[in-house]
Motif scaffolding. Structure first.
Motif, PDB file in Angstrom:
ATOM      1  N   GLY A 278       0.813  -1.216   0.000  1.00 14.86           N
ATOM      2  CA  GLY A 278       0.000   0.000   0.000  1.00 14.86           C
ATOM      3  C   GLY A 278       0.839   1.256   0.000  1.00 14.86           C
ATOM      4  O   GLY A 278       0.455   2.271  -0.596  1.00 14.86           O
ATOM      5  N   PHE A 279       2.008   1.219   0.668  1.00 17.55           N
ATOM      6  CA  PHE A 279       2.905   2.377   0.633  1.00 17.55           C
ATOM      7  C   PHE A 279       3.436   2.602  -0.780  1.00 17.55           C
ATOM      8  O   PHE A 279       3.660   3.737  -1.195  1.00 17.55           O
ATOM      9  CB  PHE A 279       4.064   2.175   1.621  1.00 17.55           C
ATOM     10  N   GLY A 280       3.658   1.498  -1.514  1.00 19.27           N
ATOM     11  CA  GLY A 280       4.080   1.644  -2.910  1.00 19.27           C
ATOM     12  C   GLY A 280       2.996   2.256  -3.763  1.00 19.27           C
ATOM     13  O   GLY A 280       3.261   3.124  -4.600  1.00 19.27           O
ATOM     14  N   PHE A 281       1.743   1.818  -3.559  1.00 22.38           N
ATOM     15  CA  PHE A 281       0.632   2.420  -4.293  1.00 22.38           C
ATOM     16  C   PHE A 281       0.507   3.902  -3.965  1.00 22.38           C
ATOM     17  O   PHE A 281       0.204   4.719  -4.841  1.00 22.38           O
ATOM     18  CB  PHE A 281      -0.678   1.702  -3.945  1.00 22.38           C
ATOM     19  N   ALA A 282       0.717   4.240  -2.697  1.00 16.69           N
ATOM     20  CA  ALA A 282       0.617   5.645  -2.296  1.00 16.69           C
ATOM     21  C   ALA A 282       1.656   6.489  -3.008  1.00 16.69           C
ATOM     22  O   ALA A 282       1.376   7.613  -3.439  1.00 16.69           O
ATOM     23  CB  ALA A 282       0.780   5.756  -0.773  1.00 16.69           C
ATOM     24  N   GLY A 283       2.887   5.948  -3.129  1.00 18.56           N
ATOM     25  CA  GLY A 283       3.920   6.685  -3.854  1.00 18.56           C
ATOM     26  C   GLY A 283       3.556   6.871  -5.313  1.00 18.56           C
ATOM     27  O   GLY A 283       3.798   7.932  -5.902  1.00 18.56           O
ATOM     28  N   ALA A 284       2.949   5.839  -5.909  1.00 17.69           N
ATOM     29  CA  ALA A 284       2.542   5.938  -7.311  1.00 17.69           C
ATOM     30  C   ALA A 284       1.434   6.965  -7.492  1.00 17.69           C
ATOM     31  O   ALA A 284       1.470   7.790  -8.418  1.00 17.69           O
ATOM     32  CB  ALA A 284       2.076   4.568  -7.806  1.00 17.69           C
ATOM     33  N   LEU A 285       0.431   6.952  -6.592  1.00 15.04           N
ATOM     34  CA  LEU A 285      -0.656   7.928  -6.706  1.00 15.04           C
ATOM     35  C   LEU A 285      -0.167   9.345  -6.437  1.00 15.04           C
ATOM     36  O   LEU A 285      -0.709  10.312  -6.974  1.00 15.04           O
ATOM     37  CB  LEU A 285      -1.782   7.579  -5.728  1.00 15.04           C
TER      38      LEU A 285
END
Length: 324
Positions: A245-252
């Motif tokens: 989820g932290f990776g998705f947050a960085g992408a968003l």
């Protein structure tokens, strides 16, 4: 079938680390300041530090940039901004990006004064969007749903995690439960980061995501032995989902979220991720079932080769991300 398997293995081994967790579209913000004044700001990803391209967004007819656009360099990106003067209402005009090619895309956000913010996804086939007088309510949902699907299908590390999970569990319903636990977990983390309740530096997060795939590859290499991941795949998926989820947050963070419609964007993005995961699960299960039916003796060697491919690729990502 053997050709399909070979193509899958080549794809895994050829996965570029640079594309491992990339969601780097062009990001454009067109914001109204007053009755005639607007500001355009954009972030243009670059392919390498030597890439010196600098493009300017396409603006509606009747709008012109005032003065010289400002340019600032960032990590593998160039950030531009400019003041814009527009004569008359811009509704019905087109905003876009002049250099979208192939699989490239852009996220356009338009913020008129006193009206709802509009969000559009631009592609090479449709590089411009028309500013609506009254935006459709489902616009944000549709745009961020597609982004979520694309992030699973084009984000190599999340994709490999799901593939490894399917190969490890093998049975349809347990796999779906594990994938759903993964989605619930990264949804919680993503919402917490977006709302400012949590956060981690992106570099260690990317390394830990690679490590999570290495873990699943090691579990696969153990064969049929009883392990935690085989007994409780949903639990392992949930724990690692919190991390992803932290990776998705960085992408968003790269593309931004529409002000006033953050909940809709987050929910639709996560639904898109879940839909993308289910597509991957279905594809891998069908491929494995077809292999077992047409060439049952090839299943074990094929699984071993896929395990090595996933393990080598994720180990390379891990070393590269630790080394910086």
């Amino acid at each position: 079938m053997n050709r399909w398997l070979g193509a899958l293995l080549l794809m895994l081994l050829g996965a570029s680390p640079a594309l491992a967790d990339e969601l780097r579209p062009v990001s454009i913000q067109f914001e109204q300041r007053d009755s005639h004044g607007w500001r355009v700001a954009w972030k243009q990803p670059l392919s390498s530090p030597a890439d010196d391209r600098f493009a300017v967004p396409i603006l509606p007819q009747g709008c012109r940039i005032v003065g010289e656009p400002l340019r600032e360099m960032a990590a593998l990106a160039v950030i531009g901004s400019a003041e814009v003067a527009c004569s008359g209402d811009v509704a019905g005009g087109s905003v876009g990006w002049p250099r979208l090619t192939g699989q490239g895309d852009a996220i356009l956000r338009i913020a008129p004064l006193g009206r709802s913010e509009q969000v559009y996804r631009l592609t090479a086939a449709e590089p411009t969007a028309t500013i609506a007088v009254r935006p459709v309510a489902a616009q944000v949902w549709r745009s961020y749903f597609v982004i979520g699907v694309e992030h699973i299908l084009a984000g190599w590390d999340h994709l490999l995690f799901v593939v490894a999970l399917v190969l490890l569990v093998a049975q349809a319903w347990p796999v779906v439960k594990a994938a759903t636990a993964f989605t619930v977990a990264h949804s919680l983390t993503l919402a917490a980061v977006t709302l400012g309740f949590a956060g981690l530096p992106q570099r260690p997060v990317e390394a830990l995501i690679a490590l999570s795939i290495v873990f699943l590859a090691v579990e696969l290499a153990k064969g049929g032995r009883d392990t935690l991941a085989r007994r409780l795949p949903w639990f392992v998926a949930f724990v690692f989902g919190l991390l992803h989820g932290f990776g998705f947050a960085g992408a968003l963070h790269e593309i931004g979220l529409p002000e006033g419609q953050v909940p809709a964007a987050l929910v639709s993005f996560n639904l898109g991720v879940e839909a993308g995961q289910l597509l991957v699960i279905l594809g891998v299960l069908i491929l494995r079932a077809a292999l077992c039916r047409t060439a049952p003796m090839a299943e074990v060697p094929a699984l071993r080769l896929a395990t090595y491919a996933i393990g080598i690729t994720s180990s390379f990502w891990l070393i590269e991300r630790i080394a910086g």
